[in-house]
Enzyme design. Structure first.
Site, PDB file in Angstrom:
ATOM      1  N   GLY A 142      -2.429  15.177  -3.564  1.00  0.00           N
ATOM      2  CA  GLY A 142      -3.074  14.872  -1.713  1.00  0.00           C
ATOM      3  C   GLY A 142      -1.357  14.955  -1.097  1.00  0.00           C
ATOM      4  O   GLY A 142      -1.495  15.687  -0.277  1.00  0.00           O
ATOM      5  N   ARG A 154     -11.368   8.847  -2.830  1.00  0.00           N
ATOM      6  CA  ARG A 154     -10.674   7.938  -4.311  1.00  0.00           C
ATOM      7  C   ARG A 154     -11.821   8.397  -5.170  1.00  0.00           C
ATOM      8  O   ARG A 154     -13.118   8.880  -4.912  1.00  0.00           O
ATOM      9  CB  ARG A 154     -10.633   6.833  -3.715  1.00  0.00           C
ATOM     10  CG  ARG A 154      -9.100   5.974  -2.953  1.00  0.00           C
ATOM     11  CD  ARG A 154      -8.227   6.280  -4.104  1.00  0.00           C
ATOM     12  NE  ARG A 154      -7.032   5.521  -3.637  1.00  0.00           N
ATOM     13  CZ  ARG A 154      -6.089   6.027  -3.265  1.00  0.00           C
ATOM     14  NH1 ARG A 154      -6.665   7.382  -2.637  1.00  0.00           N
ATOM     15  NH2 ARG A 154      -5.674   5.781  -2.107  1.00  0.00           N
ATOM     16  N   PHE A 187     -14.888  10.879   9.126  1.00  0.00           N
ATOM     17  CA  PHE A 187     -14.232  10.969   9.927  1.00  0.00           C
ATOM     18  C   PHE A 187     -13.237  10.837  10.265  1.00  0.00           C
ATOM     19  O   PHE A 187     -13.119  10.909  11.513  1.00  0.00           O
ATOM     20  CB  PHE A 187     -15.740  12.425  10.872  1.00  0.00           C
ATOM     21  CG  PHE A 187     -15.543  13.594  11.422  1.00  0.00           C
ATOM     22  CD1 PHE A 187     -15.132  14.416  11.187  1.00  0.00           C
ATOM     23  CD2 PHE A 187     -15.161  13.137  13.321  1.00  0.00           C
ATOM     24  CE1 PHE A 187     -14.463  15.654  11.553  1.00  0.00           C
ATOM     25  CE2 PHE A 187     -14.619  14.779  13.550  1.00  0.00           C
ATOM     26  CZ  PHE A 187     -14.719  16.134  12.976  1.00  0.00           C
ATOM     27  N   GLY A 188     -12.245  10.412   9.790  1.00  0.00           N
ATOM     28  CA  GLY A 188     -11.390  10.362  10.284  1.00  0.00           C
ATOM     29  C   GLY A 188     -10.135  11.311  10.300  1.00  0.00           C
ATOM     30  O   GLY A 188     -10.769  12.269  10.834  1.00  0.00           O
ATOM     31  N   GLU A 232      -8.565   7.372 -13.426  1.00  0.00           N
ATOM     32  CA  GLU A 232      -6.929   7.822 -13.210  1.00  0.00           C
ATOM     33  C   GLU A 232      -5.772   7.301 -14.087  1.00  0.00           C
ATOM     34  O   GLU A 232      -6.077   5.502 -13.333  1.00  0.00           O
ATOM     35  CB  GLU A 232      -7.115   8.732 -12.299  1.00  0.00           C
ATOM     36  CG  GLU A 232      -6.515   7.551 -10.539  1.00  0.00           C
ATOM     37  CD  GLU A 232      -6.100   8.421  -9.672  1.00  0.00           C
ATOM     38  OE1 GLU A 232      -7.255   9.198  -8.902  1.00  0.00           O
ATOM     39  OE2 GLU A 232      -5.423   8.731  -8.818  1.00  0.00           O
ATOM     40  N   HIS A 238      -3.882  14.460  -8.082  1.00  0.00           N
ATOM     41  CA  HIS A 238      -3.509  13.071  -7.609  1.00  0.00           C
ATOM     42  C   HIS A 238      -2.924  13.442  -6.338  1.00  0.00           C
ATOM     43  O   HIS A 238      -0.855  12.518  -6.370  1.00  0.00           O
ATOM     44  CB  HIS A 238      -3.384  11.560  -7.934  1.00  0.00           C
ATOM     45  CG  HIS A 238      -4.319  10.810  -6.676  1.00  0.00           C
ATOM     46  ND1 HIS A 238      -4.514   9.577  -7.068  1.00  0.00           N
ATOM     47  CD2 HIS A 238      -3.921  10.526  -5.475  1.00  0.00           C
ATOM     48  CE1 HIS A 238      -4.586   8.976  -5.844  1.00  0.00           C
ATOM     49  NE2 HIS A 238      -4.406   9.700  -4.545  1.00  0.00           N
TER      50      HIS A 238
HETATM   51  C1  8YV Z   1      -0.399   8.504  -2.842  1.00  0.00           C
HETATM   52  C2  8YV Z   1      -2.805   8.433  -2.281  1.00  0.00           C
HETATM   53  O1  8YV Z   1       0.134   9.354  -3.855  1.00  0.00           O
HETATM   54  O2  8YV Z   1      -2.271   7.613   0.339  1.00  0.00           O
HETATM   55  C3  8YV Z   1      -2.972   7.958  -0.424  1.00  0.00           C
HETATM   56  O3  8YV Z   1      -4.131   6.915  -0.135  1.00  0.00           O
HETATM   57  O4  8YV Z   1      -4.001   8.118  -2.156  1.00  0.00           O
HETATM   58  C4  8YV Z   1      -1.474   9.599  -1.822  1.00  0.00           C
HETATM   59  O5  8YV Z   1      -1.255   9.818  -0.843  1.00  0.00           O
HETATM   60  C5  8YV Z   1      -0.941   6.996  -3.156  1.00  0.00           C
HETATM   61  O6  8YV Z   1      -1.973   6.249  -2.819  1.00  0.00           O
HETATM   62  C6  8YV Z   1       0.558   6.457  -3.687  1.00  0.00           C
HETATM   63  O7  8YV Z   1       0.549   4.958  -3.625  1.00  0.00           O
END
Ligand code: 8YV
Length: 324
Positions: free
Chosen positions: A292, A243, A157-158, A272, A290
């Site tokens: 995000g 992750r 819950f961050g 991945e 990936h």
């Molecule tokens: C990135 C991510 O695309 O910030 C993170 O932890 O998983 C993603 O936002 C990726 O880590 C880039 O290094």
């Protein structure tokens, strides 16, 4: 005038950030954007003052152990830093920074995207239509699962989990439950209508949707394993934007094949860019590469934040996002 610090940027980052980096440092760019090998990462640590790596650069104890090492800072591009052996970095006196805050909203948006897509069969529907299989509307066609009013369970819950909770609670009237070893302030949870639970297991048993928001650490590796997947309800969905390591992918595939859970929305994977082959054939699974934090605005903000960490470090100021 002393020479400018030499910085290796391991992958292409948005042009605005590369230009800014060149105005501040003696920069080595990776114009081909091919991931560096362990030997090349070691060479970068031997020849540059700082490194700006990404999730695709495995900075293991071996790589960090190169001698003689010139680099003193690793300014990771990303909030997650499980690509770096943090204990080895600490032992060797390296500074490590990350890029929190700037990607919170985008990552929460992707978690909600996956949740909606998998519940409402959006990927499947799009494939169906593009394959010209759609014969027309009918009351029983491609019925999904209602999202509004359901219970969303957050593991961790961050910042990102709270942003998901905000969207889900205030946007979709969802009931929010969460578990986190570091509980939030009661008023913060109350503002999101979020109720704490004492364990991961308690959240898994109760939630209609489970979304993962814990960091990848040795302790959270395979947190979602076969035993815990068995606790989820057969009509529940799993969403992972954290992750891949947090989920035992083989166990997840098995749970999906046995219909122990209803589906999954995944933005990250254990190995991945490899994705467990059975997942590719499942209609009740939404798979993203990936993405995000993948908006131009956020990737620029991440790059600038990493550059700010480098600048402060080389200026001898306290760095903002120090991890080690
Ligand atoms: C990135 C991510 O695309 O910030 C993170 O932890 O998983 C993603 O936002 C990726 O880590 C880039 O290094």
């Amino acid at each position: 005038m002393s020479a400018r610090p030499r910085v290796v940027i391991t992958r292409r980052i948005p042009a605005a950030c590369e230009t800014e980096a060149q105005s501040r440092f003696d920069v080595v760019l990776n114009r081909e954007d091919v991931p560096l090998t362990a030997a090349q990462l070691g060479e970068a640590l031997r020849t540059a003052d700082g490194l700006l790596p990404t999730v695709t650069d495995k900075l293991t104890a071996d790589v960090l152990g190169v001698e003689p090492r010139r680099a003193r800072i690793i300014a990771n591009f990303g909030v997650g830093f499980n690509n770096i052996d943090i204990e080895a970095a600490r032992a060797r006196g390296l500074t490590v920074t990350n890029t929190p805050d700037v990607l919170t909203d985008d990552t929460a948006d992707i978690a909600v995207t996956l949740l909606l897509m998998v519940a409402r069969r959006a990927g499947e529907g799009e494939r169906h239509l593009r394959a010209r299989q759609w014969t027309g509307w009918r009351p029983t066609h491609m019925l999904g699962t209602k999202v509004s009013g359901k219970t969303l369970g957050l593991i961790g819950f961050g910042r990102i989990a709270k942003a998901v909770a905000r969207r889900a609670h205030h946007g979709f009237g969802m009931r929010i439950i969460y578990t986190d070893p570091f509980p939030p302030k009661p008023e913060e949870a109350a503002a999101l209508g979020a109720e704490g639970r004492e364990s991961v297991e308690a959240v898994l048993r109760e939630a209609d949707f489970v979304s993962l928001h814990c960091p990848a650490t040795p302790e959270t590796r395979h947190l979602i394993n076969a035993d815990r997947l068995r606790l989820m309800r057969p009509e529940a969905f799993l969403v992972n934007t954290a992750r891949g390591d947090v989920v035992d992918e083989a166990a997840l595939i098995d749970a999906l094949q046995r219909k122990r859970i209803a589906g999954a929305g995944l933005d990250v994977f254990e190995k991945e860019p490899q994705v467990g082959a059975p997942l590719l054939a499942m209609e009740n699974v939404v798979l993203l590469p990936h993405l995000g934090s993948a908006t131009l605005e956020t990737r620029v903000a991440m790059g600038m934040r990493a550059l700010e960490n480098l600048t402060r470090f080389f200026d001898g100021q306290p760095v903002r996002d120090r991890v080690v």
